[in-house]
Motif scaffolding. Sequence first.
Motif, PDB file in Angstrom:
ATOM      1  N   THR A 308      44.481  57.693  52.831  1.00 17.82           N
ATOM      2  CA  THR A 308      44.075  57.750  51.429  1.00 17.82           C
ATOM      3  C   THR A 308      45.127  57.076  50.564  1.00 17.82           C
ATOM      4  O   THR A 308      46.314  57.430  50.633  1.00 17.82           O
ATOM      5  CB  THR A 308      43.900  59.205  50.970  1.00 17.82           C
ATOM      6  N   PRO A 309      44.742  56.090  49.754  1.00 18.66           N
ATOM      7  CA  PRO A 309      45.713  55.412  48.887  1.00 18.66           C
ATOM      8  C   PRO A 309      46.369  56.383  47.911  1.00 18.66           C
ATOM      9  O   PRO A 309      45.775  57.378  47.499  1.00 18.66           O
ATOM     10  CB  PRO A 309      44.864  54.376  48.151  1.00 18.66           C
ATOM     11  N   GLY A 310      47.609  56.070  47.519  1.00 22.27           N
ATOM     12  CA  GLY A 310      48.298  56.863  46.517  1.00 22.27           C
ATOM     13  C   GLY A 310      47.758  56.563  45.130  1.00 22.27           C
ATOM     14  O   GLY A 310      47.026  55.587  44.908  1.00 22.27           O
ATOM     15  N   LEU A 311      48.131  57.408  44.167  1.00 23.19           N
ATOM     16  CA  LEU A 311      47.656  57.219  42.799  1.00 23.19           C
ATOM     17  C   LEU A 311      48.080  55.870  42.233  1.00 23.19           C
ATOM     18  O   LEU A 311      47.319  55.212  41.506  1.00 23.19           O
ATOM     19  CB  LEU A 311      48.183  58.346  41.905  1.00 23.19           C
ATOM     20  N   LEU A 312      49.298  55.439  42.566  1.00 21.54           N
ATOM     21  CA  LEU A 312      49.776  54.160  42.041  1.00 21.54           C
ATOM     22  C   LEU A 312      48.913  53.005  42.531  1.00 21.54           C
ATOM     23  O   LEU A 312      48.683  52.040  41.791  1.00 21.54           O
ATOM     24  CB  LEU A 312      51.231  53.938  42.448  1.00 21.54           C
ATOM     25  N   ALA A 355      60.944  49.592  41.571  1.00 20.96           N
ATOM     26  CA  ALA A 355      61.332  50.473  42.671  1.00 20.96           C
ATOM     27  C   ALA A 355      62.817  50.788  42.551  1.00 20.96           C
ATOM     28  O   ALA A 355      63.642  49.870  42.483  1.00 20.96           O
ATOM     29  CB  ALA A 355      61.036  49.813  44.020  1.00 20.96           C
ATOM     30  N   GLN A 356      63.146  52.062  42.507  1.00 19.21           N
ATOM     31  CA  GLN A 356      64.539  52.475  42.425  1.00 19.21           C
ATOM     32  C   GLN A 356      65.144  52.521  43.821  1.00 19.21           C
ATOM     33  O   GLN A 356      64.574  53.116  44.735  1.00 19.21           O
ATOM     34  CB  GLN A 356      64.647  53.852  41.777  1.00 19.21           C
ATOM     35  N   LEU A 405      54.038  46.711  36.900  1.00 22.58           N
ATOM     36  CA  LEU A 405      53.561  48.092  36.743  1.00 22.58           C
ATOM     37  C   LEU A 405      54.743  49.015  37.031  1.00 22.58           C
ATOM     38  O   LEU A 405      55.353  48.934  38.102  1.00 22.58           O
ATOM     39  CB  LEU A 405      52.418  48.366  37.725  1.00 22.58           C
ATOM     40  N   ASN A 406      55.065  49.882  36.079  1.00 24.71           N
ATOM     41  CA  ASN A 406      56.253  50.727  36.200  1.00 24.71           C
ATOM     42  C   ASN A 406      55.866  52.201  36.146  1.00 24.71           C
ATOM     43  O   ASN A 406      55.407  52.702  35.114  1.00 24.71           O
ATOM     44  CB  ASN A 406      57.236  50.406  35.062  1.00 24.71           C
ATOM     45  N   ASN A 407      56.048  52.888  37.253  1.00 23.67           N
ATOM     46  CA  ASN A 407      55.714  54.309  37.328  1.00 23.67           C
ATOM     47  C   ASN A 407      56.960  55.144  37.035  1.00 23.67           C
ATOM     48  O   ASN A 407      57.602  55.669  37.936  1.00 23.67           O
ATOM     49  CB  ASN A 407      55.150  54.650  38.709  1.00 23.67           C
ATOM     50  N   TYR A 408      57.314  55.269  35.744  1.00 17.28           N
ATOM     51  CA  TYR A 408      58.504  56.064  35.421  1.00 17.28           C
ATOM     52  C   TYR A 408      58.197  57.551  35.359  1.00 17.28           C
ATOM     53  O   TYR A 408      59.084  58.368  35.117  1.00 17.28           O
ATOM     54  CB  TYR A 408      59.138  55.601  34.111  1.00 17.28           C
ATOM     55  N   ASN A 421      59.926  42.531  31.969  1.00 13.27           N
ATOM     56  CA  ASN A 421      60.617  41.882  33.078  1.00 13.27           C
ATOM     57  C   ASN A 421      60.524  40.367  32.922  1.00 13.27           C
ATOM     58  O   ASN A 421      59.584  39.723  33.380  1.00 13.27           O
ATOM     59  CB  ASN A 421      60.000  42.334  34.407  1.00 13.27           C
ATOM     60  N   TYR A 422      61.505  39.777  32.251  1.00  6.02           N
ATOM     61  CA  TYR A 422      61.518  38.336  31.990  1.00  6.02           C
ATOM     62  C   TYR A 422      61.422  37.551  33.308  1.00  6.02           C
ATOM     63  O   TYR A 422      62.035  37.951  34.293  1.00  6.02           O
ATOM     64  CB  TYR A 422      62.830  37.978  31.277  1.00  6.02           C
ATOM     65  N   PRO A 423      60.621  36.454  33.373  1.00  6.61           N
ATOM     66  CA  PRO A 423      59.912  35.771  32.299  1.00  6.61           C
ATOM     67  C   PRO A 423      58.445  36.188  32.154  1.00  6.61           C
ATOM     68  O   PRO A 423      57.638  35.405  31.628  1.00  6.61           O
ATOM     69  CB  PRO A 423      60.001  34.313  32.739  1.00  6.61           C
ATOM     70  N   GLU A 424      58.080  37.359  32.641  1.00  5.30           N
ATOM     71  CA  GLU A 424      56.714  37.837  32.449  1.00  5.30           C
ATOM     72  C   GLU A 424      56.485  38.137  30.961  1.00  5.30           C
ATOM     73  O   GLU A 424      57.424  38.094  30.162  1.00  5.30           O
ATOM     74  CB  GLU A 424      56.470  39.081  33.304  1.00  5.30           C
ATOM     75  N   VAL A 425      55.244  38.464  30.603  1.00  6.28           N
ATOM     76  CA  VAL A 425      54.948  38.687  29.188  1.00  6.28           C
ATOM     77  C   VAL A 425      54.429  40.092  28.910  1.00  6.28           C
ATOM     78  O   VAL A 425      54.123  40.413  27.765  1.00  6.28           O
ATOM     79  CB  VAL A 425      53.929  37.652  28.660  1.00  6.28           C
ATOM     80  N   ALA A 426      54.336  40.938  29.936  1.00  3.87           N
ATOM     81  CA  ALA A 426      53.836  42.293  29.700  1.00  3.87           C
ATOM     82  C   ALA A 426      54.249  43.219  30.831  1.00  3.87           C
ATOM     83  O   ALA A 426      54.494  42.781  31.962  1.00  3.87           O
ATOM     84  CB  ALA A 426      52.315  42.290  29.553  1.00  3.87           C
ATOM     85  N   MET A 427      54.307  44.516  30.495  1.00  4.56           N
ATOM     86  CA  MET A 427      54.613  45.547  31.486  1.00  4.56           C
ATOM     87  C   MET A 427      53.849  46.813  31.109  1.00  4.56           C
ATOM     88  O   MET A 427      53.862  47.237  29.953  1.00  4.56           O
ATOM     89  CB  MET A 427      56.107  45.841  31.527  1.00  4.56           C
TER      90      MET A 427
END
Length: 487
Positions: A308-312, A355-356, A405-408, A421-427
């Motif tokens: 089963t896939p995780g929520l993320l 990912a930490q 995609l940041n799961n904090y 996260n440069y050079p991207e334009v969205a997070m």
Amino acid sequence: MSSDMQVFKLPDLGEGLTEAELVNWLVAVGDEIVVDQPIAEVETAKSMVEVPSPYAGTVAELHGEAGQTLDVGKPLISIARAGAGSGSPAAAAPAALSSGIEASPAVEAAAETYRTEEKAGSGNVLIGYGTPGGATGGRTRPRKASVAVVDRAAERVAEPAAVAEPVLEPAVAGTRIPGKLSAVISPLVRKMARDHGVSLDAIEGSGASGLIMRRDVEAAISAPEAPVAAAPIAEAPAVASAAAGAVDGRTGLAVSARTPVRGVRKAVAANMTKSRSEIPEATVWVDVDATALLEMRAELKKRAPHDTPGLLAFIARFVTAGLKKYPALNTRFETAADGSQEIVGFDGINLGFAAQTDRGLVVPSVRNAHGMSARELDAEIRRLTAVARDGKATPAELGSGTFTLNNYGVFGVDGSAAIINYPEVAMLGVGRIIDKPWVVNGELAVRKVTELTLAFDHRVCDGETAAGFLRYVADAIENPGGALADM
């Protein structure tokens, strides 16, 4: 014999990195090695990699110790050719820098300084990687022009009419200032001068043979605002006392530790600073009822406990679908040297996720995520997380994302004013899922609620696009069955 000694310099490990920390030697002096045999483990700002040898023979000298930070282009290992005599490393060293001219000590010092500062586009490339954007990326032999160029420049200072202009290698030709025969400077220093509008023709080099150094450009930049000679005199005592562990001049407290900023932390600092200074970001957020998503996953887990896939992974699937609908958030904003600007779109999505690790925060990316199911996304996210935490992720896996995609929420927080996260334009950030009072069909109920936060570059789109994407993902989380059926 010196001609039988081969010196392998630390190669460009990809992504324009200029240094690496030597973690561990995999060979010792006297070992017989073959081509492509791993000789050392090094840690860059991107990942831990094994460096293979391009030469076969006997290890004669190791240029560095575990824990030492080495610059790209500096000697890493000396290898005696197979079947050659066992000449000493000291006798072999001149062969690595042979230019056909016997350099004086002053000139050798100037050449060494040049190589220290010239970290951009070394041309010395690790097997399996490439030097991005460099004109010398196709080089198949070690660079040997630096000593020759500096040495001949020194000769011209002494006898201007006796020596003709040397033929320069392409990598060095672009670093010479017309009318200043001795001013051979690194691309890094040239870029600093160009970015600050400083004319190199007006600068007298302080290095050996008139070499223009980084400090010369920095002095020219600060000259209108502060006396050049006063700054180092005033700062020297403070630096010395701080280095000795004395009381800090500003706070009055004793300095307990000084930690060098390097590796992943150095890369994160540089990237975040660039993002904050260049991207005019805006943020939108929304609370989302994730009860239905949790219930759907719980039901799937009953049927297939181990598959089963995780929520993320489910949220990642909703994100890729949302980016197809709102492609402006899956772009890059570029400014050319002439000042012209473009928004670069992509035929596909490389979904990065934070990912930490023990080495710091890294952002591996799932390549071509737009074509994956939630189950496939889950498998790839787990794989990349494992290799990232082991320090084995490749530069391509860590530097190719188009959206993050940041799961904090895993840190127990609800929201964050994220830095893109440069050079991207969205997070997109996802907070923790907790019980909250929620109105359902006109009645108060306890639901599983999370907060979604979208930080976006306002140059590529307006609030309507950002809000549309955020609402799309939120609606998919609140009605996952219908959303998955439509994807």
